[in-house]
Design an enzyme around this catalytic site. Structure first.
Site, PDB file in Angstrom:
ATOM      1  N   THR A  64     -17.010   1.997   2.452  1.00 44.48           N
ATOM      2  CA  THR A  64     -15.573   2.163   2.726  1.00 44.48           C
ATOM      3  C   THR A  64     -15.221   3.643   2.547  1.00 44.48           C
ATOM      4  O   THR A  64     -16.017   4.412   1.998  1.00 44.48           O
ATOM      5  CB  THR A  64     -14.709   1.360   1.731  1.00 44.48           C
ATOM      6  OG1 THR A  64     -14.827   1.983   0.445  1.00 44.48           O
ATOM      7  CG2 THR A  64     -15.109  -0.094   1.644  1.00 44.48           C
ATOM      8  N   ASP A  88       0.859  -1.189   0.000  1.00 49.76           N
ATOM      9  CA  ASP A  88       0.000   0.000   0.000  1.00 49.76           C
ATOM     10  C   ASP A  88       0.896   1.240   0.000  1.00 49.76           C
ATOM     11  O   ASP A  88       2.039   1.171   0.447  1.00 49.76           O
ATOM     12  CB  ASP A  88      -0.894  -0.008   1.254  1.00 49.76           C
ATOM     13  CG  ASP A  88      -2.168   0.820   1.091  1.00 49.76           C
ATOM     14  OD1 ASP A  88      -3.273   0.231   1.154  1.00 49.76           O
ATOM     15  OD2 ASP A  88      -2.075   2.060   0.916  1.00 49.76           O
ATOM     16  N   ASN A  96      -5.965  -5.208  -5.550  1.00 52.55           N
ATOM     17  CA  ASN A  96      -7.190  -4.570  -5.089  1.00 52.55           C
ATOM     18  C   ASN A  96      -7.100  -3.052  -4.960  1.00 52.55           C
ATOM     19  O   ASN A  96      -8.122  -2.367  -4.905  1.00 52.55           O
ATOM     20  CB  ASN A  96      -7.549  -5.218  -3.736  1.00 52.55           C
ATOM     21  CG  ASN A  96      -8.540  -4.427  -2.945  1.00 52.55           C
ATOM     22  OD1 ASN A  96      -9.741  -4.454  -3.254  1.00 52.55           O
ATOM     23  ND2 ASN A  96      -8.075  -3.700  -1.938  1.00 52.55           N
ATOM     24  N   TYR A 144     -13.096   5.734 -14.162  1.00 49.47           N
ATOM     25  CA  TYR A 144     -13.238   4.619 -13.219  1.00 49.47           C
ATOM     26  C   TYR A 144     -13.963   3.454 -13.904  1.00 49.47           C
ATOM     27  O   TYR A 144     -13.511   2.304 -13.859  1.00 49.47           O
ATOM     28  CB  TYR A 144     -14.018   5.100 -11.986  1.00 49.47           C
ATOM     29  CG  TYR A 144     -14.162   4.064 -10.897  1.00 49.47           C
ATOM     30  CD1 TYR A 144     -13.215   3.966  -9.882  1.00 49.47           C
ATOM     31  CD2 TYR A 144     -15.240   3.183 -10.871  1.00 49.47           C
ATOM     32  CE1 TYR A 144     -13.338   3.024  -8.869  1.00 49.47           C
ATOM     33  CE2 TYR A 144     -15.375   2.237  -9.877  1.00 49.47           C
ATOM     34  CZ  TYR A 144     -14.424   2.165  -8.874  1.00 49.47           C
ATOM     35  OH  TYR A 144     -14.552   1.215  -7.883  1.00 49.47           O
ATOM     36  N   LYS A 154     -12.402  -0.285 -14.813  1.00 52.56           N
ATOM     37  CA  LYS A 154     -12.913  -1.541 -14.255  1.00 52.56           C
ATOM     38  C   LYS A 154     -13.345  -2.500 -15.377  1.00 52.56           C
ATOM     39  O   LYS A 154     -13.215  -3.726 -15.233  1.00 52.56           O
ATOM     40  CB  LYS A 154     -14.058  -1.263 -13.282  1.00 52.56           C
ATOM     41  CG  LYS A 154     -13.626  -0.458 -12.041  1.00 52.56           C
ATOM     42  CD  LYS A 154     -12.488  -1.132 -11.291  1.00 52.56           C
ATOM     43  CE  LYS A 154     -12.176  -0.444  -9.960  1.00 52.56           C
ATOM     44  NZ  LYS A 154     -11.070  -1.094  -9.233  1.00 52.56           N
ATOM     45  N   ASP A 200       3.807   1.936  -4.418  1.00 47.28           N
ATOM     46  CA  ASP A 200       2.860   2.633  -5.287  1.00 47.28           C
ATOM     47  C   ASP A 200       2.607   1.680  -6.450  1.00 47.28           C
ATOM     48  O   ASP A 200       3.526   1.386  -7.228  1.00 47.28           O
ATOM     49  CB  ASP A 200       3.464   3.956  -5.774  1.00 47.28           C
ATOM     50  CG  ASP A 200       2.516   4.714  -6.695  1.00 47.28           C
ATOM     51  OD1 ASP A 200       1.587   4.101  -7.252  1.00 47.28           O
ATOM     52  OD2 ASP A 200       2.721   5.926  -6.865  1.00 47.28           O
ATOM     53  N   VAL A 201       1.387   1.208  -6.575  1.00 42.60           N
ATOM     54  CA  VAL A 201       1.107   0.153  -7.563  1.00 42.60           C
ATOM     55  C   VAL A 201       1.203   0.629  -9.012  1.00 42.60           C
ATOM     56  O   VAL A 201       1.088  -0.184  -9.929  1.00 42.60           O
ATOM     57  CB  VAL A 201      -0.266  -0.522  -7.318  1.00 42.60           C
ATOM     58  CG1 VAL A 201      -0.245  -1.374  -6.067  1.00 42.60           C
ATOM     59  CG2 VAL A 201      -1.392   0.499  -7.299  1.00 42.60           C
TER      60      VAL A 201
HETATM   61  P1  NAD Z   1     -10.242   2.414   0.098  1.00 37.60           P
HETATM   62  O1  NAD Z   1     -10.027   3.812  -0.355  1.00 37.60           O
HETATM   63  O2  NAD Z   1     -10.920   2.160   1.406  1.00 37.60           O
HETATM   64  O3  NAD Z   1      -8.865   1.616   0.079  1.00 37.60           O
HETATM   65  C1  NAD Z   1      -8.004   1.687  -1.021  1.00 37.60           C
HETATM   66  C2  NAD Z   1      -6.591   1.382  -0.568  1.00 37.60           C
HETATM   67  O4  NAD Z   1      -5.734   1.457  -1.728  1.00 37.60           O
HETATM   68  C3  NAD Z   1      -6.041   2.405   0.451  1.00 37.60           C
HETATM   69  O5  NAD Z   1      -5.410   1.711   1.518  1.00 37.60           O
HETATM   70  C4  NAD Z   1      -5.045   3.223  -0.365  1.00 37.60           C
HETATM   71  O6  NAD Z   1      -3.963   3.737   0.414  1.00 37.60           O
HETATM   72  C5  NAD Z   1      -4.573   2.194  -1.386  1.00 37.60           C
HETATM   73  N1  NAD Z   1      -4.032   2.834  -2.591  1.00 37.60           N
HETATM   74  C6  NAD Z   1      -4.562   3.854  -3.310  1.00 37.60           C
HETATM   75  N2  NAD Z   1      -3.738   4.199  -4.315  1.00 37.60           N
HETATM   76  C7  NAD Z   1      -2.665   3.361  -4.236  1.00 37.60           C
HETATM   77  C8  NAD Z   1      -1.463   3.231  -4.980  1.00 37.60           C
HETATM   78  N3  NAD Z   1      -1.183   4.038  -6.029  1.00 37.60           N
HETATM   79  N4  NAD Z   1      -0.575   2.271  -4.620  1.00 37.60           N
HETATM   80  C9  NAD Z   1      -0.823   1.465  -3.563  1.00 37.60           C
HETATM   81  N5  NAD Z   1      -1.937   1.549  -2.810  1.00 37.60           N
HETATM   82  C10 NAD Z   1      -2.842   2.498  -3.152  1.00 37.60           C
HETATM   83  O7  NAD Z   1     -11.051   1.719  -1.107  1.00 37.60           O
HETATM   84  P2  NAD Z   1     -12.012   0.415  -1.152  1.00 37.60           P
HETATM   85  O8  NAD Z   1     -13.409   0.891  -1.224  1.00 37.60           O
HETATM   86  O9  NAD Z   1     -11.626  -0.600  -0.148  1.00 37.60           O
HETATM   87  O10 NAD Z   1     -11.650  -0.092  -2.625  1.00 37.60           O
HETATM   88  C11 NAD Z   1     -10.817  -1.194  -2.875  1.00 37.60           C
HETATM   89  C12 NAD Z   1     -11.054  -1.631  -4.299  1.00 37.60           C
HETATM   90  O11 NAD Z   1     -12.436  -1.979  -4.461  1.00 37.60           O
HETATM   91  C13 NAD Z   1     -10.763  -0.560  -5.353  1.00 37.60           C
HETATM   92  O12 NAD Z   1     -10.165  -1.154  -6.485  1.00 37.60           O
HETATM   93  C14 NAD Z   1     -12.141  -0.041  -5.693  1.00 37.60           C
HETATM   94  O13 NAD Z   1     -12.198   0.537  -6.974  1.00 37.60           O
HETATM   95  C15 NAD Z   1     -12.960  -1.305  -5.587  1.00 37.60           C
HETATM   96  N6  NAD Z   1     -14.395  -1.110  -5.391  1.00 37.60           N
HETATM   97  C16 NAD Z   1     -14.869  -0.407  -4.346  1.00 37.60           C
HETATM   98  C17 NAD Z   1     -16.236  -0.254  -4.212  1.00 37.60           C
HETATM   99  C18 NAD Z   1     -16.829   0.570  -3.095  1.00 37.60           C
HETATM  100  O14 NAD Z   1     -18.011   0.873  -3.158  1.00 37.60           O
HETATM  101  N7  NAD Z   1     -16.090   0.904  -2.057  1.00 37.60           N
HETATM  102  C19 NAD Z   1     -17.112  -0.833  -5.135  1.00 37.60           C
HETATM  103  C20 NAD Z   1     -16.588  -1.583  -6.175  1.00 37.60           C
HETATM  104  C21 NAD Z   1     -15.224  -1.718  -6.300  1.00 37.60           C
END
Ligand code: NAD
Length: 255
Positions: A189, A38, A86, A154, A158, A59-60
């Protein structure tokens, strides 16, 4: 009782918050040795202290840093069985195509899609060498449905994650590597809160379309990630694995 991931090593990106954090906790409880990647170094130290997972700052969007993450995991634990790719972002400047500028488009593509390419590219040689493993890439229900409340980059990112995962799932099926796209519906989240903080009406508008009438809890998505990570999903690959409270199946929702 034996854990469902006993003996397995899992790498989780975006493991400091939301879905990733809930998954790290669940994977650890199920017996996995977990490596969290992360950008959030402070969060990483907390997660490591709380769960015993190994934290690697990454950083991914950086190929070098992603390769380093998987190398550290392999060196620390001798193997890698699961990659939960993720990490993702959903910034407010990614909006309707009419408002979204090229810089915002590119940033979201880099973090949400290019990162998944880089993580799969980095982990596949380890999995192929071992003769198997499970890759789970986080996509979203927006990859299969259109929304008038658009976040154009976005959604496109996806869609790319779903297609990329399907193709890898097909290509490597006979070599023991399973690749699936996990597609959550809206989950409670920080990512979702950031998106809706500026516009409560937008949140309410989204909820209308969820047959269950609520957002998912991160633990409910972690449970699906656990299934895809474990051997219980041994015949599941190249799937668009929807965990969305019925959104994608609905035409009219209950009142
Ligand atoms: P979140 O913001 O709670 O967590 C995301 C994490 O990714 C954080 O810890 C952040 O520090 C890390 N991150 C961000 N950019 C980064 C980078 N460049 N390198 C490394 N780490 C990085 O988000 P979430 O809601 O848990 O989402 C997780 C995944 O689920 C994402 O891919 C998101 O698109 C997907 N998603 C979320 C939802 C939703 O409603 N929350 C719905 C569908 C899909």
């Amino acid at each position: 009782m034996a854990g469902r991931l006993d003996g397995k090593v899992a790498v989780v990106t975006g493991g400091c918050s939301g879905i990733g954090l809930a998954t790290v906790r669940r994977f650890v409880r199920e017996g996995a040795r977990v490596v969290v990647g992360d950008v959030d170094a402070g969060g990483g130290a907390r997660v490591a202290a709380q769960t015993g997972a190994l934290f690697v700052s990454v950083d991914v969007t950086s190929q070098e840093q992603v390769e380093h993450l998987f190398r550290v995991a392999k060196d620390a634990h001798g193997r890698i069985d699961v990659a939960f790719n993720n990490a993702g972002i959903s910034p407010p400047e990614d909006d309707s195509i009419l408002e979204t500028d090229l810089a915002a488009w590119r940033r979201v593509q880099e973090v949400n899609l290019t990162s998944v390419f880089l993580c799969c590219k980095a982990v596949l040689p380890y999995l192929l060498e071992q003769g198997g493993g499970s890759i789970i890439n986080t996509a979203s229900f927006v990859a299969v449905m259109g929304a008038a409340t658009s976040q154009i980059s976005y959604t496109a990112s996806k869609g790319g994650v779903v297609s990329l995962s399907r193709e890898l799932g097909v290509q490597f099926a006979r070599r023991g590597v399973r690749v699936n796209a996990l597609c959550p519906g809206p989950v409670d989240t920080p990512l979702l809160k950031e998106l809706f903080a500026a516009d409560e009406q937008r949140a309410a508008r989204r909820l209308v379309h969820v047959p269950m009438g609520r957002f998912a809890e991160p633990e409910e998505i972690a449970a699906a990630a656990l299934f895809l990570a474990s051997d219980e999903s041994s015949f599941v690959t190249a799937a668009t694995f929807l965990v969305d409270g019925g959104i994608s199946g609905a035409y009219v929702t209950p009142l």
